[in-house]
Design an enzyme around this catalytic site. Sequence first.
Site, PDB file in Angstrom:
ATOM      1  N   SER A 192       0.383   1.155   7.150  1.00 23.90           N
ATOM      2  CA  SER A 192      -0.173   0.255   6.145  1.00 23.90           C
ATOM      3  C   SER A 192      -1.461  -0.361   6.661  1.00 23.90           C
ATOM      4  O   SER A 192      -1.667  -0.481   7.878  1.00 23.90           O
ATOM      5  CB  SER A 192       0.828  -0.869   5.835  1.00 23.90           C
ATOM      6  OG  SER A 192       0.232  -1.902   5.080  1.00 23.90           O
ATOM      7  N   TYR A 239       6.751  -7.187   8.286  1.00 25.77           N
ATOM      8  CA  TYR A 239       6.276  -5.890   7.793  1.00 25.77           C
ATOM      9  C   TYR A 239       5.074  -5.417   8.603  1.00 25.77           C
ATOM     10  O   TYR A 239       5.015  -4.265   9.050  1.00 25.77           O
ATOM     11  CB  TYR A 239       5.913  -6.026   6.318  1.00 25.77           C
ATOM     12  CG  TYR A 239       5.324  -4.782   5.690  1.00 25.77           C
ATOM     13  CD1 TYR A 239       6.146  -3.778   5.210  1.00 25.77           C
ATOM     14  CD2 TYR A 239       3.941  -4.630   5.559  1.00 25.77           C
ATOM     15  CE1 TYR A 239       5.611  -2.637   4.610  1.00 25.77           C
ATOM     16  CE2 TYR A 239       3.400  -3.502   4.965  1.00 25.77           C
ATOM     17  CZ  TYR A 239       4.234  -2.512   4.497  1.00 25.77           C
ATOM     18  OH  TYR A 239       3.699  -1.384   3.916  1.00 25.77           O
TER      19      TYR A 239
END
Length: 251
Positions: A148, A162
Amino acid sequence: MPLNSGSDTKPVVAVTGASRGIGHAIVRHFYKNGWDVITLARTPFSEVCPWADGIVQHLKVDLADTQSVLDAAADLKKLLDGRGLNALINNAGISPKAPDGARMSAIKTPIATFLDVQHVNLVAPFILCQELLDPLRQAGGSVVNISSIAASRVHPFAGAAYAISKAGLSAFTRELAHELGNSGVRVNTVAPGEIQTSILSPGTDELVESQVPMKRLGRPEEVAEVVYFLASELSSYVTGTEIPINGGQHT
């Protein structure tokens, strides 16, 4: 039950988190290009998938549970029935929010939540790569990890747990690519930015307008195309790299 394929010459791909969003776009793209597709998700086989035999090539797995991941890897090898695994796509990921939907900070993330995120986003890919290394070697296969933009930048919506897990996944990619470089197995990462999926946070439109030079969200299919490139022989001399897919965000 072995793969229900008309030909043992088809390449085989296994994709986690395949039931929606980027994962679903990935499986559709590989299927369209003639691959045998094995899907892994915590949900049942999706009825919107375009192939009838997918239901017997779908493995339910809880990526937050070590034994469930080990069992899924064993079941996947049974499905292969002696065939090699041409590609493993570690796509599944979770990004929990605070009760009011806000970003979870490092200081306020509950320990149990932090550990769940690490297991799903990082530990499960680690286990799958270890357990499926033999069929990957057999096929001269490829691992593609879905990281990401949050792995390398503080993101206004993606929580700290995350981001930490995705940074770890990027580091794992480098380590594994280094270790497997002479084995015929390639390992790469893609790092999507703002992609049009059902989990977009409120405020994403404003972020895109102010931070993304292309002034639009990415489409899941645009991620799938890059994943396919890295998984296939089109990228036969590419390993240990990370490709951002973000419309120029953070350039």
